[in-house]
Design a protein around this motif. Structure first.
Motif, mmCIF file in Angstrom:
data_model
loop_
_atom_site.group_PDB
_atom_site.id
_atom_site.type_symbol
_atom_site.label_atom_id
_atom_site.label_comp_id
_atom_site.label_asym_id
_atom_site.label_seq_id
_atom_site.Cartn_x
_atom_site.Cartn_y
_atom_site.Cartn_z
ATOM 1 N N THR A 1 0.831 -1.200 0.000
ATOM 2 C CA THR A 1 0.000 0.000 0.000
ATOM 3 C C THR A 1 0.869 1.254 0.000
ATOM 4 O OG1 THR A 1 -1.720 -1.175 1.208
ATOM 5 C CG2 THR A 1 -1.824 1.233 1.201
ATOM 6 N N ARG B 1 -6.100 4.793 7.753
ATOM 7 C CA ARG B 1 -7.187 5.084 6.824
ATOM 8 C C ARG B 1 -7.903 6.368 7.257
ATOM 9 N NH1 ARG B 1 -6.359 1.617 2.516
ATOM 10 N NH2 ARG B 1 -6.008 -0.499 3.286
ATOM 11 N N TYR B 2 -8.094 7.268 6.298
ATOM 12 C CA TYR B 2 -8.846 8.490 6.560
ATOM 13 C C TYR B 2 -9.415 8.984 5.237
ATOM 14 C CZ TYR B 2 -10.022 13.298 7.730
ATOM 15 O OH TYR B 2 -10.702 14.490 7.897
ATOM 16 N N ASP B 3 -10.683 9.293 5.245
ATOM 17 C CA ASP B 3 -11.327 9.837 4.056
ATOM 18 C C ASP B 3 -11.136 8.901 2.853
ATOM 19 O OD1 ASP B 3 -12.848 11.653 2.675
ATOM 20 O OD2 ASP B 3 -11.189 13.024 2.244
ATOM 21 N N GLU B 4 -11.224 7.570 3.118
ATOM 22 C CA GLU B 4 -11.065 6.529 2.105
ATOM 23 C C GLU B 4 -9.705 6.580 1.421
ATOM 24 O OE1 GLU B 4 -14.282 6.806 -0.625
ATOM 25 O OE2 GLU B 4 -15.807 6.262 0.865
ATOM 26 N N LYS B 5 -8.697 7.078 2.127
ATOM 27 C CA LYS B 5 -7.327 7.140 1.609
ATOM 28 C C LYS B 5 -6.371 6.513 2.614
ATOM 29 C CE LYS B 5 -8.196 11.250 -1.205
ATOM 30 N NZ LYS B 5 -9.651 11.190 -1.047
ATOM 31 N N SER B 6 -5.224 6.065 2.126
ATOM 32 C CA SER B 6 -4.228 5.404 2.979
ATOM 33 C C SER B 6 -3.050 6.332 3.226
ATOM 34 C CB SER B 6 -3.733 4.120 2.310
ATOM 35 O OG SER B 6 -4.798 3.227 2.084
ATOM 36 N N GLU C 1 -1.122 12.074 7.375
ATOM 37 C CA GLU C 1 -2.572 12.221 7.545
ATOM 38 C C GLU C 1 -2.919 13.641 7.989
ATOM 39 O OE1 GLU C 1 -6.143 10.308 10.298
ATOM 40 O OE2 GLU C 1 -4.062 10.371 10.988
#
Length: 818
Positions: free
Chosen positions: A15, A30-35, A42
């Motif tokens: 990833t 994971r945050y806001d559908e992002k890695s 982040e």
């Protein structure tokens, strides 16, 4: 059968972080559908999103850099503030920050919109070429330290140079400005000289204007030769005093003869001269010099021991802790040292205990326990609780300074004068041949046709000038330097790049170069959890083995308070495979995957097997234990690849017992030495050079500084090229070290390309000499032949190095996929 980690969550190493593009090796956030690879990336993403700066991610793919938590409060000290603030009026101050992490247009977008993130910023302006950010801000709302910390949190940590580094940068800038001025004037003179020579090219009778054009050309040529070409006069004179012949001598001869012949023809009204060719030649040569001098302004290759220390220290004054510049340290001062901070000068420990790490200074990887009253030396890194020390020696009197008393550090021309490059070697022979040919041609025509001898001699000296080599040399190697930089291998200059191509022996430091200090615990990748009894069996087996991975596992089990099984006696170790033992009719195996019967999803090579210990209990392959790297990934492959073409040596300040598997890769004892002091390493390099070897030294610490300086090529290894590295000729990112064989091969190609271009230029010269020796060379032929020769060499250098660079990029991409 799927393996799971019974002690830690499974990590998906494929990833990529949405912000910086780095692989998420430790964890995936994971945050806001992002890695994201860390909370820092982040937080930067959140900050940009909250301030409507999401377009930052549309400019480039993965444009960000991992943020830094560096605290810059020390910049508020008057000593540093006065250096950085260039203007302040009515509460608004102007500051310039050097930001080495700038790399793409997303950086430009974000940094010029800094005011949308921090209201105290009035405006910001980025000089992308110089990687310099200018910020106007109100100091009553945000101080200088917090402004710098904000940039660091965004991933653009400012580089705060010391006074010496600033002086060096100012000197380099001044030299570049003078070169630009000379280049511009040479271009102006060349262009106008060609314009005024057009009637001569086309055979047009210009009448009374012909003489005027000739006088103007002489004026232009005089400016070009004696101002733009002034460096050639000074350099040739310096080398003549040293009794050395370089390529600059025949070039200067060609320029002077062409100029003087032009003066004679114009004032005697017998011709138009060669001013257009002479000034054009100077213009191309200065372009080559500019390309040669253009380097990585954000890196410092000439650091000394002082650059290793922090810019500020915490001093106790009347019992209170105060932040002071490093320069204010005096004997008798009491300092506060926190965990991971560096001891700035030789001192005595007054309060607290320390686990001192001297690996960067001595190469010894073991920590040394220090109690109150013990001495401690400059350059050591403190590990542990807060301590108080008292300075006993001034900074410039510590034991570190003995290295900088060596001749290699005192002589500024240590490498540039002591090692000949290809161009100067050829230039020495070329000068002798050229002068001899000119003399023979002059004598011949003086005897057979006295009217032609002067024109013949002048033509030979002008047309046979080795300008093509002088131009292709910096351009080919300059392109090579820039290709290397794309792979995080930063080379100081083209001379260092060429010396790299001539290397036939390579010396490696161990600690920090081939090996890494790892404090991480092993990772257990099992299909089930082992019982306490099974763990004791495994512990008993590995406790009797000398294999490096067995020793690591033994050390781990000792920390878990396990005990060996006395009844386990039938243990058999098979070299190169593993250990086998039988207990209660159960066969235990520990070792290589094939030895334990594990089926792998992907064929593993030795790189992965160096860090994994597989376990089989009875008929069940239960999984493997993965250890943190002791050796860098792929080092064994690199060593074996180099040994087929180079003599490879290992020097270490560490003990031989800490070598691990490294000794297996060096077949002869004469090729490795341990417990070496910095001077021992330097002397070893000198001995190799005395035997005729051209040596590359690869190291990372101050203990390698002398060897790096003494070697033909010194390559400093750094995990982050923006942070401290000792004085060197090149800086290589640690994870790219495995590709060193490919980089050296690329350097050899660069020199081969120069030799090819030189051979082709000889063809041009022979064609021109066929006219020159007859005394019939016209200004038109000279004006066409010389620029065509130079432009052809530029084309060969550009196309050749770019094609090879693209091939190297594809190869490294393939290796990465493997």
């Amino acid at each position: 059968m799927k393996m799971i980690d019974v002690r830690e969550p499974i990590i998906n190493t494929e990833t990529k972080c949405f912000h910086c593009g780095e692989t998420c090796e430790e964890e995936i956030i994971r945050y806001d559908e992002k890695s994201f690879c860390c909370h820092g990336c982040e937080q930067v993403y959140k900050l940009l999103s909250d301030n409507a700066l999401g377009d930052y991610y549309t400019c480039d793919i993965n444009p960000g850099k991992s943020p830094s938590a560096q605290n810059f409060d020390f910049l508020n000290h008057p000593h540093f503030r006065d250096q950085l603030i260039s203007f302040s009026s009515k509460g608004v101050s102007k500051v310039h920050f050097h930001l080495p992490a700038i790399h793409c247009r997303s950086c430009l977008y974000l940094l010029e919109n800094l005011a949308r993130i921090e209201p105290a910023v009035v405006k910001s302006n980025l000089n992308f070429g110089k990687k310099e950010l200018t910020v106007w801000f109100t100091e009553d709302q945000i101080d200088l330290g917090h402004l710098a910390s904000l940039l660091a949190r965004l991933g653009y940590e400012p580089l705060i140079d010391s006074g010496e580094e600033k002086a060096q940068q100012k000197k380099r800038t001044s030299q570049q400005n003078h070169l630009f001025l000379k280049l511009g004037i040479a271009g102006f003179c060349a262009g106008n000289a060609m314009l005024f020579s057009f009637p001569e090219y086309l055979g047009i009778e210009a009448g009374s204007l012909k003489s005027l054009f000739g006088y103007i050309n002489i004026a232009l040529g005089s400016i070009a030769v004696f101002y733009s070409g002034s460096d050639y006069f000074s350099n040739v004179w310096s080398h003549i005093k040293l009794r050395k012949l370089t390529i600059e001598l025949p070039i200067l001869l060609g320029i002077l003869v062409g100029y003087l012949r032009s003066v004679y023809e114009v004032f005697s009204h017998t011709g138009a001269g060669y001013i257009d060719s002479v000034s054009g030649l100077l213009f191309f040569l200065l372009i080559g010099k500019w390309f040669q001098q253009k380097s990585f302004d954000f890196l410092s290759f000439e650091r000394n021991y002082k650059a290793y220390f922090p810019l500020v220290i915490s001093k106790l004054i009347l019992g209170k802790e105060q932040t002071c510049p490093l320069e204010e340290i005096e004997v008798g001062d009491r300092l506060i040292i926190r965990n991971q901070e560096i001891i700035p000068a030789d001192a005595i420990l007054l309060k607290g205990k320390s686990q001192m790490d001297y690996s960067f200074v001595t190469g010894e990887s073991e920590y040394i326990t220090l109690e109150p009253g013990n001495s401690m030396y400059a350059g050591g890194r403190h590990n542990g609780e807060l301590i108080e020390i008292e300075i006993k020696k001034a900074l410039n009197q510590s034991h570190l300074t003995q290295l900088w008393e060596q001749q290699a550090f005192k002589d500024p021309n240590h490498k540039t004068e002591n090692w000949e490059n290809f161009a100067n070697t050829v230039g020495a022979y070329f000068t002798v041949v050229l002068l001899s040919l000119a003399a023979v041609v002059g004598i011949y025509w003086f005897q057979h046709d006295p009217n032609k001898w002067q024109n013949a001699v002048v033509s030979v000296l002008v047309i046979a000038c080795p300008c093509a080599l002088a131009i292709s040399y910096p351009f080919a190697l300059g392109h090579g330097i820039r290709w290397m930089a794309k792979f995080n291998f930063f080379i100081k200059d083209i001379q260092a790049f060429e010396r790299m191509s001539q290397v036939d022996a390579i010396v490696f430091d161990k600690t920090g170069t081939l090996t890494l200090h790892q404090d991480e615990l092993p990772k257990f990748r099992f299909v089930r959890e082992l019982s306490p009894w099974e763990e004791r069996v495994i512990y008993t087996m590995v406790n009797q083995s000398t294999h490096p991975l067995s020793r690591q596992l033994t050390q781990y089990y000792r920390t878990q308070k396990l005990e060996v099984l006395e009844q386990l006696s039938s243990i058999h170790e098979i070299t190169g495979k593993g250990i086998e033992a039988i207990l209660e009719d159960i066969t235990f195996r520990v070792g290589h995957a094939r030895f334990t019967g594990h089926t792998l999803e992907k064929q593993q090579d030795f790189i992965r097997s160096e860090s994994q210990l597989f376990i089989r209990i009875g008929e069940e392959p239960v999984g493997y234990i993965e250890f943190p790297w002791q050796n860098r990934a792929g080092i064994e492959y690199m060593i074996h690849a180099l040994q087929s073409n180079y003599e490879v040596y290992l020097l270490s300040g560490d003990k031989k017992s800490h070598a691990g598997t490294l000794l297996d890769w060096f077949p002869e004892e004469s090729h490795y030495q341990f417990e070496c002091s910095p001077l021992d390493k330097m002397n070893f390099i000198q001995q190799l050079q005395a035997s005729g070897k051209k040596v590359a030294m690869v190291g990372d610490g101050l203990n390698d500084a002398g060897a790096l300086k003494q070697a033909h090529v010194g390559i400093a290894i750094s995990e982050d090229h923006l942070h401290f590295t000792p004085s060197s000729d090149a800086i290589l990112q640690g994870k790219q070290l495995v590709h060193l064989p490919a980089f050296l091969k690329f350097a050899k190609f660069g020199l081969q390309l120069i030799k090819l271009s030189f051979a082709l230029s000889l063809v041009y010269n022979l064609f021109g000499l066929s006219y020159a020796v007859q005394g019939t060379l016209s200004p038109l032929i000279a004006a066409i032949l010389m620029p065509v020769n130079s432009l052809s060499m530029l084309l060969i250098a550009n196309v050749g190095m770019n094609m090879k660079g693209g091939s190297l990029k594809s190869y490294l991409a393939t290796r990465k996929d493997d």
